[in-house]
Design a protein around this motif. Structure first.
Motif, PDB file in Angstrom:
ATOM      1  N   GLU A 152      67.568   1.653 -30.781  1.00 29.17           N
ATOM      2  CA  GLU A 152      66.807   0.958 -30.455  1.00 29.17           C
ATOM      3  C   GLU A 152      66.255  -0.016 -31.455  1.00 29.17           C
ATOM      4  OE1 GLU A 152      67.104   4.306 -30.161  1.00 29.17           O
ATOM      5  OE2 GLU A 152      66.591   4.747 -28.106  1.00 29.17           O
ATOM      6  N   TYR A 192      65.945  -2.443 -20.739  1.00 28.37           N
ATOM      7  CA  TYR A 192      66.523  -2.146 -21.969  1.00 28.37           C
ATOM      8  C   TYR A 192      66.005  -3.239 -23.229  1.00 28.37           C
ATOM      9  CZ  TYR A 192      69.771   0.631 -19.376  1.00 28.37           C
ATOM     10  OH  TYR A 192      70.347   1.658 -18.357  1.00 28.37           O
ATOM     11  N   GLN A 233      63.786  -2.627 -25.313  1.00 30.78           N
ATOM     12  CA  GLN A 233      63.584  -1.878 -26.725  1.00 30.78           C
ATOM     13  C   GLN A 233      64.867  -1.866 -27.571  1.00 30.78           C
ATOM     14  OE1 GLN A 233      64.119  -0.540 -23.677  1.00 30.78           O
ATOM     15  NE2 GLN A 233      64.770   1.678 -23.666  1.00 30.78           N
ATOM     16  N   TYR A 234      66.027  -2.118 -27.157  1.00 34.17           N
ATOM     17  CA  TYR A 234      67.101  -2.358 -27.876  1.00 34.17           C
ATOM     18  C   TYR A 234      67.343  -3.548 -28.780  1.00 34.17           C
ATOM     19  CZ  TYR A 234      68.884   2.169 -25.837  1.00 34.17           C
ATOM     20  OH  TYR A 234      69.165   3.360 -25.635  1.00 34.17           O
ATOM     21  N   ILE A 247      60.793   5.297 -32.971  1.00 30.81           N
ATOM     22  CA  ILE A 247      61.823   4.778 -32.220  1.00 30.81           C
ATOM     23  C   ILE A 247      61.290   3.690 -31.397  1.00 30.81           C
ATOM     24  CG2 ILE A 247      63.756   5.288 -30.605  1.00 30.81           C
ATOM     25  CD1 ILE A 247      63.455   8.259 -31.635  1.00 30.81           C
ATOM     26  N   LYS A 248      61.576   2.516 -31.400  1.00 30.79           N
ATOM     27  CA  LYS A 248      61.075   1.493 -30.754  1.00 30.79           C
ATOM     28  C   LYS A 248      61.048   2.084 -29.111  1.00 30.79           C
ATOM     29  CE  LYS A 248      61.381  -3.458 -30.643  1.00 30.79           C
ATOM     30  NZ  LYS A 248      62.173  -4.939 -30.892  1.00 30.79           N
ATOM     31  N   THR A 249      60.018   1.808 -28.536  1.00 29.21           N
ATOM     32  CA  THR A 249      60.016   2.157 -27.033  1.00 29.21           C
ATOM     33  C   THR A 249      59.866   0.747 -26.042  1.00 29.21           C
ATOM     34  OG1 THR A 249      57.771   2.697 -26.962  1.00 29.21           O
ATOM     35  CG2 THR A 249      58.987   4.480 -27.349  1.00 29.21           C
ATOM     36  N   ASN A 250      60.062   1.167 -24.695  1.00 28.50           N
ATOM     37  CA  ASN A 250      60.056  -0.210 -24.027  1.00 28.50           C
ATOM     38  C   ASN A 250      58.588  -0.396 -23.347  1.00 28.50           C
ATOM     39  OD1 ASN A 250      60.533  -1.952 -21.944  1.00 28.50           O
ATOM     40  ND2 ASN A 250      62.401  -1.180 -21.456  1.00 28.50           N
TER      41      ASN A 250
END
Lengths: 192, 580
Positions: free
Chosen positions: A68, A85, A87-88, B323-326
């Motif tokens: 991410e 997607y 966040q990636y 952790i990067k989240t959406n």
């Protein structure tokens, strides 16, 4: 221009040809003598589900999966999948998105709504290149299946890859009888 | 020939087996293991086959190994359950030619019904297990597995997970080493397992394992990298790659042999580092072994039993990195039955008749998804028939009249036949629907005994499903075209009204085989009744004004929707009609 390190996340709907696209990227890395790992999804998700393929190129690649916040590019074959997607994407990364809409079953049944302003939402927060790759595929290659190659053309152009290198990688991955239409699609995307 | 090329983990396992001189490979398809067989079949020196199930495949490979050939059998994790019976005992007999068992686990369940951990099979059957971390190791470890198998007279596991099986990385292909068939010598005490001989072989199993453990340093695929000693990580498989990305400065013990664990090496490593963490997907297999050996470590106190590990997750658990989240909304996109799928109409009828459906493993599991929502239970390969039978025995005829078992052609052959025999033998009153799409669909269209083709592409005798069910004693069999909904409905109604075991075979090849793709349909003057939306076809979409549209690029031309429209609004366009 020679690439050194790049993480590309390819997302789409099962059946749109993400596997072929990643394999062409893999070939390209080989041309440059770089290490590469590709991570694919097979099996159930390919039946019209959301699919994601990772392509990582560097001097030395360990994890085959992009973390991410680590993708330089998200190449979305369908715009809803770009949203799924985000966040990636790393800070400063680029989303290349096909504006084609493929409705997921929950939208078809009325259980969920397709966001009406997907591309606008993306553009608010990220650097976005949006295009109707389906129309370009139909126009350049005469085949809706060439959407993946049109998208790759755009990606390779943004990565600074020469068209001739891109064509070499393409030629190594598609059947000779389909090479000409694929080259047309690649060029149409590349020169967009 | 020495050539470096990008290769799928599964292709690399096939390559390794090929280079090791493998002669016989047998398997039943199962994600994420299927491509091993598909690739090995392309080598003309190797005999490769699809077997009806993993047990049959396993026994073929054992026979080949007894005969003196190097042999391999490949399966997904749940396939090991099916093959477990011969597996536990071949550990006693040992082999003649090398025998390698590939078990592919699926953490995260990309295409599986559970997240079981195959490493426990290695421990309970006393079979050594190697675990590669990328395609290069897939090839090398497979070759090593054959050598170890012959050196220690034991079958050897190669365990993968989805990320190793379905990732591509560089592999250097080498020449095949052709090996002569080892002579087979009759040896009842070794190969005939009955109590008197098995007692003796069990002694050998323990001796062999102790020898193997003592030789682990020499086997050499467990490696230590000493860096910063404040953190030491023990890992194996793809997790090693995540660790190297997440913690480049940490000291690492990478286990290439995950069973038996080299506890001596672990002790030495533990003594070097301040903090010891075991990072492993699924169960605390290595961690428990360490704790039993008195080595203090962390592991599942940090990481879950569920799903995959990633570099980001490791950084999160060890260093507290977020952790990067959406933050963007996207409605879910679950997998669906394809446009033109012959299963769709059948599930529509089952849903319409409000039947209780015990379904099975395959694409048709997707009949459980809305709007069809036609499935009550899915358990494991072949279970649909047994579940319907048990349901009827418990709840009686009144309930069974509403209960049907649904199974695909490949799954029926895999493990549905014994369930059918049981139902007939024990006087069940159930209805069985066999959805015959002439292929093994979900795993990507593999041949099976009723398709008339082998893995190698040669023609084969065709198993006649109708004759098969009749031979099992199910005398009432109706055969219908899966696209002909009125016929399907009539057959199902007729079958459930009968006493005894009744069977309906709904035939139509999988839409992706390309044999049935027709001219796309179109909707004109839609009356907004919504009937065509009830079959859950991905080619049919609802417009803002409530009318429906068929997306021509996606429509397979099956016509199932046209049969449902009471107003006759769904037709093939005129100009297209003239062409056909």
């Amino acid at each position: 221009m020679k690439i050194k390190e790049v993480n590309i996340l390819i997302v789409g709907v099962g059946g749109q040809g993400t596997l072929l696209a990643s394999r062409i990227i893999g070939k390209l890395a080989g041309l440059y003598g770089l290490d590469v790992k590709l991570s694919e999804v097979h099996g159930m998700a390919q039946r019209g589900g959301s699919v994601v393929t990772h392509a990582k190129i560097a001097e030395r690649v360990y994890s085959p999966v992009i973390g991410e916040g680590c993708a330089d590019f998200i190449v979305a074959f369908e715009k809803l999948e770009a949203l799924r997607y985000t966040q990636y994407l790393r800070d400063g990364g680029t989303i290349i998105v096909n504006t084609q809409e493929i409705l997921p079953m929950p939208v078809i049944t009325g259980a969920a709504e397709y966001p009406s302003d997907a591309v606008k939402t993306l553009k608010r927060s990220y650097a976005v290149i949006s295009t109707d790759a389906l129309a370009i595929a139909l126009k350049s290659a005469g085949n809706a299946k060439a959407v993946n190659i049109v998208m790759l053309g755009i990606l390779f152009s943004k990565m600074g890859v020469t068209l001739s290198d891109a064509e070499t990688a393409l030629a190594a991955c598609v059947k000779p009888e389909f090479l000409e239409i694929n080259k047309a699609a690649l060029k149409a995307g590349y020169t967009l | 020939m020495v050539k470096r090329q990008l290769m799928l983990g599964n292709a690399a396992i096939a390559r390794g087996a090929y280079e090791a001189g493998v002669r016989v490979v047998s398997a039943y398809p199962g994600t994420p293991s299927t491509e091993i067989s598909e690739v090995i079949a392309t080598y003309k020196e190797v005999y490769a086959e699809w077997a009806p199930n993993e047990k049959a495949a396993f026994e073929s490979a054992v026979g080949a190994a007894y005969a003196g050939a190097r042999a391999m059998v490949c399966m997904k994790h749940v396939g090991v359950n099916v093959a477990a019976d011969p597996m536990f005992t071949v550990a006693y007999t040992g082999i003649n030619g090398g025998l390698v068992i590939v078990a592919a686990d699926d953490p995260g369940m990309y295409s599986s019904q559970n997240e079981q951990d195959s490493r426990f099979y290695a421990r309970s059957a006393h079979i050594p297990m190697l675990e590669p971390s990328d395609s290069g190791e897939c090839k090398e470890f497979t070759k090593l597995a054959f050598e170890l198998s012959e050196r220690y007279d034991t079958p050897v596991f190669v365990r993968t997970t989805t990320r190793v099986a379905h990732s591509q990385s560089y592999v250097t292909a080498e020449e095949r080493k052709e090996l002569p068939l080892k002579p087979y010598v009759k040896n009842v005490k070794k190969y005939t397992m009955m109590p008197s001989s098995a007692v003796l072989r069990h002694i050998e199993v323990e001796k062999r394992e102790n020898k193997f453990k003592a030789d682990l340093a020499e086997i050499g695929v467990n490696t230590i990298e000493i860096n910063d000693k404040s953190l030491g990580i023990i890992c194996s498989g793809v997790v090693y790659q995540y660790v190297k990305e997440a913690c480049p400065s940490a000291s690492v013990l990478k286990l290439g042999v995950v069973y038996p664990v080299d506890t001596e090496l672990v002790r030495r490593f533990a003594a070097e580092v301040k903090r010891l963490v075991v990072i492993e997907e699924l169960e605390p297999f290595i961690e428990d072994t360490l704790k039993a050996a008195g080595v203090k470590c962390e592991g599942k106190n940090l990481f879950s039993l569920q799903g995959e590990i990633s570099a980001a997750l490791i950084k999160n658990k060890l260093y507290g990195e977020k952790i990067k989240t959406n933050t963007d909304y996207a409605p879910p996109r679950p997998p669906v039955l394809c446009a033109g799928c012959p299963h769709r109409g059948v599930f529509y009828i089952l849903s319409k008749l409000k039947l209780t459906v015990s379904a099975d493993i395959g694409c048709y599991t997707l009949g459980a998804q809305a709007p069809l929502s036609a499935v009550d239970t899915v358990l494991c390969m072949g279970a649909s028939i047994g579940i319907a039978h048990g349901f009827e025995k418990a709840a009686g005829r009144a309930q069974s009249n509403k209960t049907v078992a649904v199974i695909g052609d490949s799954t029926f052959i895999h493990s549905g036949i014994t369930g059918l025999i049981n139902a007939v033998y024990n006087g069940s009153n159930i209805t069985l629907l066999i959805l015959d799409n002439s292929t093994t669909g979900m795993t990507g269209h593999q041949e099976h005994p009723a398709t008339g083709k082998t893995l190698k592409g040669t023609s084969a005798k065709i198993l006649d499903l109708e004759a098969m069910v009749k031979a099992c004693g199910a005398e009432s069999v109706r055969i219908v075209d899966a696209y002909d909904l009125p016929a399907v409905e009539k057959a199902v109604k007729g079958a459930i009204d009968e006493d005894g075991v009744s069977v309906v075979i709904a035939k139509r090849p999988c839409a992706l085989l390309g044999k049935t793709r027709g001219v796309p349909y179109a909707i004109s003057e839609c009356k907004r009744c919504g009937m065509c939306g009830k079959i859950g076809c991905p080619a049919i979409r609802k417009n803002a004004d409530g009318t429906m549209t068929i997306v021509a690029e996606q429509c397979a031309g099956c016509g199932v929707c046209a049969g449902l429209c009471k107003f006759g609004c769904i037709k093939k366009p005129e100009k297209n009609l003239k062409k056909t």
